[in-house]
Design an enzyme around this catalytic site. Structure first.
Site, PDB file in Angstrom:
ATOM      1  N   LEU A  97       0.866  -1.163   0.000  1.00 48.62           N
ATOM      2  CA  LEU A  97       0.000   0.000   0.000  1.00 48.62           C
ATOM      3  C   LEU A  97       0.908   1.219   0.000  1.00 48.62           C
ATOM      4  CD1 LEU A  97      -2.813  -0.846   2.600  1.00 48.62           C
ATOM      5  CD2 LEU A  97      -3.034  -0.723   0.113  1.00 48.62           C
ATOM      6  N   ASP A  98       0.564   2.216  -0.807  1.00 50.15           N
ATOM      7  CA  ASP A  98       1.325   3.443  -0.831  1.00 50.15           C
ATOM      8  C   ASP A  98       1.406   4.026   0.580  1.00 50.15           C
ATOM      9  OD1 ASP A  98       2.399   5.600  -2.800  1.00 50.15           O
ATOM     10  OD2 ASP A  98       1.101   6.700  -1.416  1.00 50.15           O
TER      11      ASP A  98
END
Length: 279
Positions: free
Chosen positions: A115-116
């Site tokens: 996930l960013d």
């Protein structure tokens, strides 16, 4: 002692009802009833003989079509990743990483996909490379559900455009599902739910920017059969028996012959599984 935690009973294996009881499926008596009723399969074949023995280290068992975890050395953990934390078990630049959330377990866990840093939500930590491969490799098409807070008032026409498909610099893309959760007339932005199976880099943010609604906040609420539920931000827990069964069932179904070529081409090592590109 086998990897499943069940004591070996010699070269002929372990009684099936004993294996089921040790795996927490049911008591030995109830497990015998499940077997007799034809609800238990070993390696895809229904087994009704109570004296049947299996090898818990190699045989695959399911009850009512749901996989049973026999290998207790495998860990499956769900994390509600906070914003600002990078999806790495050790960040070379010294930024907050995932080590803090894995320290409770002695096994060497790794993150499935990424996930960013600016994206929060559901992230899976495990030491099961085979499962990680199924969850992270694009060829298996495991869906993810995101809630995006975006700028502007999103219309029904924009939602239809997202599902119909748009073209980005790296090719066309369409949401599997999209729905508008809320939209404010007072400049408060909109909430949009997107379901995607794509693993392309920052895909949700790029899709919403393309339709004129840049993302302000992004949360992943679902990954395959797993739901974030009420787990608080920064919270971490092991999967329940039901959740583990759902994941393993998915992995066994998707690891069939139709995916042999993809499996051979992909590196399913922990380091590769953790490098899936972020939404």
């Amino acid at each position: 002692m086998t990897a499943s935690g069940v004591e070996s009973e010699g070269p002929e294996g372990v009684r099936l009802q004993k294996v089921l009881a040790a795996a927490g499926v049911a008591s030995r008596r109830v497990s015998e009833q499940l077997i007799a009723a034809g609800r238990v399969r070993v390696n895809g074949q229904v087994v009704t003989e109570l004296g049947s023995r299996i090898d818990p280290t190699t045989d695959l068992v399911d009850v009512d079509g749901v996989a049973v975890q026999l290998d207790e050395s495998k860990r499956y953990v769900i994390l509600n990743k906070p914003r600002g934390v990078v999806s790495s078990m050790r960040d070379e630049r010294g930024r907050p990483d995932l080590r803090e959330y894995a320290k409770e377990w002695t096994e060497r866990l790794f993150n499935v996909g990424r996930l960013d840093a600016d994206t929060s939500g559901l992230l899976v930590l495990t030491n099961d490379g085979d499962l990680a491969h199924v969850l992270s490799h694009p060829s298996f098409g495991v869906t993810k559900v995101y809630i995006a807070k975006v700028e502007g008032r999103v219309t029904a026409q924009t939602i239809a455009r997202l599902t119909r498909g748009i073209t980005l610099e790296d090719g066309p893309i369409a949401a599997d599902k999209a729905r508008l959760l809320s939209a404010s007339d007072a400049g408060g932005g909109s909430l949009v739910e997107l379901t995607l199976h794509s693993g392309r880099n920052r895909i949700v943010r790029r899709m919403m920017a393309e339709v004129g609604h840049p993302v302000v906040e992004l949360v992943r609420r679902q990954f395959g059969p797993l739901h974030l539920g009420s787990l608080p931000v920064g919270g971490v827990r092991e999967l329940t028996t039901v959740e583990r069964g759902a994941l393993l069932t998915l992995a066994r179904r998707e690891n069939g012959p139709q995916h042999d070529d993809a499996s051979r081409e992909a590196d399913d090592s922990p380091s590769a599984a953790s490098q899936e590109i972020s939404p």
